[in-house]
Write an enzyme that holds these catalytic residues in place. Structure first.
Site, PDB file in Angstrom:
ATOM      1  N   LYS A 112     -39.641  -2.537  -2.504  1.00 57.91           N
ATOM      2  CA  LYS A 112     -39.222  -1.424  -3.244  1.00 57.91           C
ATOM      3  C   LYS A 112     -37.669  -1.368  -2.545  1.00 57.91           C
ATOM      4  O   LYS A 112     -37.127  -1.396  -1.600  1.00 57.91           O
ATOM      5  CB  LYS A 112     -39.481  -0.376  -1.888  1.00 57.91           C
ATOM      6  CG  LYS A 112     -39.102   1.459  -3.111  1.00 57.91           C
ATOM      7  CD  LYS A 112     -39.889   1.719  -2.734  1.00 57.91           C
ATOM      8  CE  LYS A 112     -39.310   3.857  -2.321  1.00 57.91           C
ATOM      9  NZ  LYS A 112     -37.510   3.412  -2.598  1.00 57.91           N
TER      10      LYS A 112
ATOM     11  N   LYS B 170     -43.512   3.389   2.890  1.00 56.48           N
ATOM     12  CA  LYS B 170     -42.589   2.349   3.516  1.00 56.48           C
ATOM     13  C   LYS B 170     -42.434   1.528   4.575  1.00 56.48           C
ATOM     14  O   LYS B 170     -44.084   1.685   5.037  1.00 56.48           O
ATOM     15  CB  LYS B 170     -41.959   3.926   4.001  1.00 56.48           C
ATOM     16  CG  LYS B 170     -41.998   4.960   2.773  1.00 56.48           C
ATOM     17  CD  LYS B 170     -40.542   4.597   1.756  1.00 56.48           C
ATOM     18  CE  LYS B 170     -39.262   4.383   2.428  1.00 56.48           C
ATOM     19  NZ  LYS B 170     -38.419   5.729   2.351  1.00 56.48           N
TER      20      LYS B 170
ATOM     21  N   GLU C  17     -44.873  -4.424  -5.707  1.00 59.70           N
ATOM     22  CA  GLU C  17     -43.342  -4.657  -5.762  1.00 59.70           C
ATOM     23  C   GLU C  17     -42.537  -3.699  -4.820  1.00 59.70           C
ATOM     24  O   GLU C  17     -42.451  -3.111  -4.443  1.00 59.70           O
ATOM     25  CB  GLU C  17     -42.137  -3.726  -7.119  1.00 59.70           C
ATOM     26  CG  GLU C  17     -43.201  -3.440  -8.371  1.00 59.70           C
ATOM     27  CD  GLU C  17     -43.126  -2.639  -9.072  1.00 59.70           C
ATOM     28  OE1 GLU C  17     -42.216  -2.151  -9.688  1.00 59.70           O
ATOM     29  OE2 GLU C  17     -44.211  -2.558 -10.553  1.00 59.70           O
TER      30      GLU C  17
ATOM     31  N   CYS D 149     -40.267  36.330  20.210  1.00 63.92           N
ATOM     32  CA  CYS D 149     -39.236  35.534  19.525  1.00 63.92           C
ATOM     33  C   CYS D 149     -38.413  34.886  20.483  1.00 63.92           C
ATOM     34  O   CYS D 149     -37.505  36.520  21.129  1.00 63.92           O
ATOM     35  CB  CYS D 149     -38.827  36.599  18.553  1.00 63.92           C
ATOM     36  SG  CYS D 149     -37.441  35.862  17.428  1.00 63.92           S
TER      37      CYS D 149
ATOM     38  N   GLU E 142     -33.302  -0.740 -10.540  1.00 60.23           N
ATOM     39  CA  GLU E 142     -32.174  -0.854  -8.936  1.00 60.23           C
ATOM     40  C   GLU E 142     -30.753  -1.448  -9.393  1.00 60.23           C
ATOM     41  O   GLU E 142     -31.196  -3.014  -9.138  1.00 60.23           O
ATOM     42  CB  GLU E 142     -33.558  -0.744  -8.213  1.00 60.23           C
ATOM     43  CG  GLU E 142     -33.185  -0.211  -6.787  1.00 60.23           C
ATOM     44  CD  GLU E 142     -33.268   1.244  -7.420  1.00 60.23           C
ATOM     45  OE1 GLU E 142     -33.935   1.740  -7.514  1.00 60.23           O
ATOM     46  OE2 GLU E 142     -33.285   2.015  -5.479  1.00 60.23           O
TER      47      GLU E 142
ATOM     48  N   ASP F  40       0.523  -1.179   0.107  1.00 60.12           N
ATOM     49  CA  ASP F  40       0.011  -0.313  -0.013  1.00 60.12           C
ATOM     50  C   ASP F  40       0.847   1.086  -0.103  1.00 60.12           C
ATOM     51  O   ASP F  40       0.603   1.850  -0.555  1.00 60.12           O
ATOM     52  CB  ASP F  40      -0.978  -0.066   1.471  1.00 60.12           C
ATOM     53  CG  ASP F  40      -2.007  -1.194   1.529  1.00 60.12           C
ATOM     54  OD1 ASP F  40      -3.005  -1.534   2.118  1.00 60.12           O
ATOM     55  OD2 ASP F  40      -2.543  -1.460  -0.221  1.00 60.12           O
TER      56      ASP F  40
ATOM     57  N   ASP G 262     -33.708  -0.806  -2.696  1.00 55.29           N
ATOM     58  CA  ASP G 262     -32.650  -0.161  -1.565  1.00 55.29           C
ATOM     59  C   ASP G 262     -31.567  -0.139  -2.528  1.00 55.29           C
ATOM     60  O   ASP G 262     -30.452  -0.322  -1.767  1.00 55.29           O
ATOM     61  CB  ASP G 262     -33.044   0.157  -0.422  1.00 55.29           C
ATOM     62  CG  ASP G 262     -32.384   1.059   0.594  1.00 55.29           C
ATOM     63  OD1 ASP G 262     -32.801   2.183  -0.107  1.00 55.29           O
ATOM     64  OD2 ASP G 262     -32.067   0.800   1.614  1.00 55.29           O
TER      65      ASP G 262
ATOM     66  N   TYR H 104     -37.725  -2.992 -13.333  1.00 52.17           N
ATOM     67  CA  TYR H 104     -38.981  -2.918 -12.809  1.00 52.17           C
ATOM     68  C   TYR H 104     -39.092  -1.124 -13.357  1.00 52.17           C
ATOM     69  O   TYR H 104     -41.500  -1.149 -13.379  1.00 52.17           O
ATOM     70  CB  TYR H 104     -39.055  -2.462 -11.890  1.00 52.17           C
ATOM     71  CG  TYR H 104     -37.799  -1.277 -10.931  1.00 52.17           C
ATOM     72  CD1 TYR H 104     -38.389  -0.118 -11.524  1.00 52.17           C
ATOM     73  CD2 TYR H 104     -37.425  -1.428  -9.806  1.00 52.17           C
ATOM     74  CE1 TYR H 104     -37.725   1.124 -10.686  1.00 52.17           C
ATOM     75  CE2 TYR H 104     -36.513  -0.523  -9.685  1.00 52.17           C
ATOM     76  CZ  TYR H 104     -36.598   1.063  -9.857  1.00 52.17           C
ATOM     77  OH  TYR H 104     -36.206   2.050  -9.483  1.00 52.17           O
TER      78      TYR H 104
ATOM     79  N   CYS I 167     -42.202  34.585  14.610  1.00 47.34           N
ATOM     80  CA  CYS I 167     -41.896  36.029  15.091  1.00 47.34           C
ATOM     81  C   CYS I 167     -42.623  37.312  13.971  1.00 47.34           C
ATOM     82  O   CYS I 167     -41.970  36.637  12.448  1.00 47.34           O
ATOM     83  CB  CYS I 167     -40.765  35.704  15.166  1.00 47.34           C
ATOM     84  SG  CYS I 167     -39.474  37.041  14.903  1.00 47.34           S
TER      85      CYS I 167
ATOM     86  N   CYS J 248     -35.450  40.886  12.460  1.00 44.57           N
ATOM     87  CA  CYS J 248     -35.111  40.003  13.204  1.00 44.57           C
ATOM     88  C   CYS J 248     -33.767  38.982  12.471  1.00 44.57           C
ATOM     89  O   CYS J 248     -33.958  38.512  11.421  1.00 44.57           O
ATOM     90  CB  CYS J 248     -35.996  38.945  13.463  1.00 44.57           C
ATOM     91  SG  CYS J 248     -35.851  37.003  13.860  1.00 44.57           S
TER      92      CYS J 248
ATOM     93  N   CYS K 289     -35.839  38.094  19.379  1.00 44.70           N
ATOM     94  CA  CYS K 289     -35.292  39.595  18.353  1.00 44.70           C
ATOM     95  C   CYS K 289     -36.778  40.600  19.948  1.00 44.70           C
ATOM     96  O   CYS K 289     -36.888  41.843  20.076  1.00 44.70           O
ATOM     97  CB  CYS K 289     -35.782  39.699  16.750  1.00 44.70           C
ATOM     98  SG  CYS K 289     -37.504  39.867  16.899  1.00 44.70           S
TER      99      CYS K 289
HETATM  100  C1  9MJ Z   1     -38.047   0.511  -6.986  1.00 46.37           C
HETATM  101  N1  9MJ Z   1     -37.295   0.898  -6.334  1.00 46.37           N
HETATM  102  O1  9MJ Z   1     -38.171  -1.254  -6.346  1.00 46.37           O
HETATM  103  C2  9MJ Z   1     -39.707   2.299  -8.635  1.00 46.37           C
HETATM  104  N2  9MJ Z   1     -38.724   0.422  -7.216  1.00 46.37           N
HETATM  105  O2  9MJ Z   1     -41.059   3.200 -10.610  1.00 46.37           O
HETATM  106  C3  9MJ Z   1     -39.897  -0.264  -8.386  1.00 46.37           C
HETATM  107  N3  9MJ Z   1     -38.870   2.195  -7.778  1.00 46.37           N
HETATM  108  C4  9MJ Z   1     -40.503   2.923  -8.985  1.00 46.37           C
HETATM  109  N4  9MJ Z   1     -40.745   0.397  -8.983  1.00 46.37           N
HETATM  110  C5  9MJ Z   1     -41.162   4.340 -10.751  1.00 46.37           C
HETATM  111  N5  9MJ Z   1     -39.501  -1.349  -8.022  1.00 46.37           N
HETATM  112  C6  9MJ Z   1     -39.676   5.516 -10.170  1.00 46.37           C
HETATM  113  C7  9MJ Z   1     -39.670   4.118  -8.920  1.00 46.37           C
END
Ligand code: 9MJ
Length: 713
Positions: free
Chosen positions: A134, A330, A132, A435, A190, A49, A136, A242, A453, A459, A438
């Site tokens: 989501k 979510k 579906e 406030c 994704e 390194d 990350d 997707y 305020c 202020c 002020c």
């Molecule tokens: C994710 N992140 O899995 C969308 N997403 O569709 C899925 N994101 C998405 N769909 C339209 N399953 C805009 C974002």
């Protein structure tokens, strides 16, 4: 080390000729590339390194002396430098969207209601959705032409992303060629990293003494946005498809069918994608996916619901950054208990008094939290804005044991109080009515949850926050003048910045001062010069940025751009706002007719121009600027561009909201009432006084079918 590239005998960089520098640069660059490959691709490092770092430093020294050698392909650009500055930009032909969020069942049902209202569907009509997981990770758009992958781009800001084609080609889930695809096909999805691959990568990073990643999402992002595709290749990235962007032929008539088609073309699609026949079914899918979450082996942060019928999706269209036909439900936030040590009041740029909880630091979902928002005085008292009890009516007191939660990247909040642990001496919190900055009265207007305020620009907290907003990223974005410098100049007795106009007189005032900025702590000749230059550069400013920078309440970046596009020039905007009166008159009507502008926003803008001190401050600022005109909406060839249209009566083929959105997309202004300025009235059955008024004024009146023919169906 092979070759002994860096040793005591090397020539001092400042004595190198350009030819010698080029030769040495090429030799070391090749050596670093070889070392990178050995380390990242073959997992078999060839040099230590320390030697590797020495090679890099020598390259940097050569490049500092001969900047022409610092090409994008240089190994010095791969680490430390901001990659976003070096990836080529890609303009997305079809915008890449983000998603609106829902956090509970009620918000999901509201989404379904909204979709039905927009489409004019009764509550009991069938309406299918997909559910579906989501993922990350980070979104990526893949462009195929004649079945061949030609470009891969990150989402970026949704309109412009980064070209990461070479890196995307190294991902096994991304096919290089497709059989039977439309001539143009943009596949979106994704990029993510599995938990197992993430753990193994971090273990390798530790062994190599390299930095580890905080979570799989960061690891995926860091791996995809590498200037050296060999590094990406060595990182185990995966991809789920997707969605899609530009297409030369539709994939299918439904969301589910289109996803199945993507799977048939060779893409990985998520096996938990379900077709659901309404809100009850999507919520059942949510519970199913939530239960499987821990065993999936990759991170998901919710479930996305999308209207299945693509013709409905087309009718529903988009808001500024999110589609109306989808929502992300979510998963619940992460929770932890801790002690509330104090409640501080912060005064924002619009005067809002925001209570902030100071907490004994506690880890919530991997992040140390020591502050949380307490929203407003009702929230502390255990009431909602409409007076109903929240937390069973429990108030929040200093000394309380409180439950903190975080959802995604949002500011932590306090969800609950444990009364059994309340100290005896704890007293109800008394929200200040003056406030703290002020001393002006802090008042609550009827219907407003927030106490504000009334000091306005007198202020200091409001003034300084307004200035910080003024120089922020989406506003004037002046290099070298951030929040820290604003605080310093605001308090400076010799060279003060108290309002935006002062920024543009800074250099002239400095020239007249005995003590110059360049002689002060934290500044030198170079940095003072750079700051003055950065300020000069911003005298020329786009209209949207200027309107946003003014910091008018309710006017965010997208509203500011909307106003800019609609008024075109500062002169037109200023004249209209000066002439406008809240609640009446043609200027008020025109402002409210802009899609996306409601009465609250409109009143706030008009008031800003009629409040003497604020207006004077705006005028002083604009005198220093060269405001650029904003591009009007793209309405070339539109038969209704620039026309003022009024819809009245019942529309049968579309809803009012839809009619308004489409007319505006074609450059028409949609007004709520008929006046001499109206060009066209679209009257459905039951049209009453407005149609009569139009007749009396000799304005053209057509029915819904004629309107649809006019705008092309
Ligand atoms: C994710 N992140 O899995 C969308 N997403 O569709 C899925 N994101 C998405 N769909 C339209 N399953 C805009 C974002």
């Amino acid at each position: 080390m092979s070759g002994g590239a860096v040793n005591g005998a090397e020539e001092a960089v400042d004595r190198l000729t350009i030819e010698a520098a080029r030769t040495e640069w090429a030799r070391i660059a090749a050596e670093v590339a070889r070392a990178n490959k050995a380390y990242h691709t073959e997992d078999a490092p060839e040099i230590s390194d320390a030697d590797y770092d020495a090679l890099k430093r020598r390259l940097q020294a050569i490049e500092a002396r001969f900047p022409g050698l610092a090409s994008a392909g240089s190994p010095t650009q791969a680490v430390g430098a901001a990659p976003s500055e070096t990836f080529a930009k890609v303009a997305h032909r079809v915008r890449m969207l983000s998603l609106e969020n829902a956090f509970d069942e009620a918000e999901v049902r509201e989404f379904d209601d909204r979709v039905r209202r927009y489409l004019n569907l009764p509550a009991d009509a069938p309406l299918d959705y997909t559910a579906e997981p989501k993922i990350d990770g980070l979104s990526l758009s893949l462009r195929y032409e004649e079945g061949v992958l030609v470009q891969a781009a990150t989402r970026g800001d949704g309109e412009t992303g980064e070209n990461v084609t070479g890196n995307a080609r190294t991902i096994a889930d991304i096919p290089e060629r497709l059989d039977g695809a439309p001539g143009v096909l943009e596949v979106r999805g994704e990029v993510y990293m599995s938990h197992a691959d993430f753990a193994a990568l971090n273990a390798r990073q530790v062994e190599a003494g390299a930095k580890t990643f905080a979570n799989p999402r960061n690891a995926a992002a860091g791996s995809l946005r590498q200037l050296d595709a060999a590094i990406t290749a060595a990182r185990p990235l995966r991809f789920f498809a997707y969605a899609w962007g530009e297409l030369s032929a539709p994939l299918d008539g439904t969301q589910k069918g289109a996803i199945d088609r993507l799977a048939a073309l060779g893409f990985a699609t998520n096996p938990l994608t379900r077709l659901c026949d309404g809100p009850d079914a999507v919520l059942a899918s949510y519970r199913e996916i939530e239960q499987k979450r821990a065993t999936l082996g990759y991170d998901i942060d919710g479930v996305v619901y999308k209207v299945n019928d693509l013709a409905y999706q087309a009718r529903l269209g988009f808001r500024s950054t999110t589609p109306r036909w989808a929502i992300a439900h979510k998963f619940p936030a992460e929770l932890a208990w801790t002690r509330l040590e104090a409640i501080d009041i912060q005064v924002g740029r619009t005067g809002a008094l925001s209570p902030v909880a100071r907490l004994t630091p506690v880890t919530v979902g991997g992040v140390v939290v020591s502050n949380a928002t307490l929203h407003n005085e009702d929230y502390i008292a255990g009431r909602s804005a409409s007076g109903e009890e929240i937390r069973g009516g429990k108030d929040i007191r200093v000394g309380d044991w409180v439950q903190v939660y975080r959802a995604g990247d949002v500011i932590p909040k306090i969800a609950d109080v444990d009364l059994s642990q309340r100290p005896e001496e704890a007293v109800p919190y008394v929200f200040p009515t003056v406030c703290p900055e002020c001393g002006s009265d802090a008042v609550r207007e009827e219907g407003d949850a927030v106490r504000r305020c009334t000091g306005g620009l007198i202020c200091p907290a409001q003034a300084v926050e307004k200035l910080k907003h003024f120089v922020s990223r989406g506003a004037f974005d002046i290099e070298g003048l951030g929040a820290k410098q604003i605080e310093m100049f605001f308090a400076d007795p010799d060279l003060p910045i108290r309002e935006p106009a002062d920024i543009f007189t800074l250099q002239a005032r400095d020239a007249a001062n005995l003590t110059k900025l360049e002689n002060r702590d934290g500044f030198g000749e170079k940095s003072a010069g750079n700051l003055f230059r950065a300020i000069e550069d911003r005298r020329k400013i786009g209209l949207g940025r200027l309107i946003f920078a003014l910091g008018i309440r309710h006017v965010g970046e997208s509203a500011a751009n909307l106003l800019a596009r609609n008024y075109g020039s500062w002169a037109a905007f200023e004249a209209a706002m000066t002439a406008a009166a809240v609640g009446e008159g043609p200027e008020w009507e025109a402002l409210n007719a802009i899609d996306g502008v409601g009465a609250v926003l409109a009143a706030s803008v008009v008031n800003a121009f009629h409040q003497a001190a604020e207006r004077a401050s705006i005028d002083r600022l604009v005198a220093h600027l060269d405001v650029q005109e904003a591009a009007r909406p793209q309405t070339e060839g539109s038969p209704v561009a620039g026309k003022t249209v009024v819809f009245t009566g019942t529309l049968e083929k579309m809803t009012r909201a839809e009619a308004k959105a489409r007319a505006e997309a074609l450059g028409a202004k949609v007004a709520g009432s008929v006046s001499a300025k109206t060009d066209l009235v679209v009257a459905g059955p039951g049209a009453g006084s407005k149609a009569k008024q139009a007749e009396a004024l000799g304005i053209e009146i057509i029915d819904e079918d004629a309107w649809l023919r006019l705008i092309g169906g």
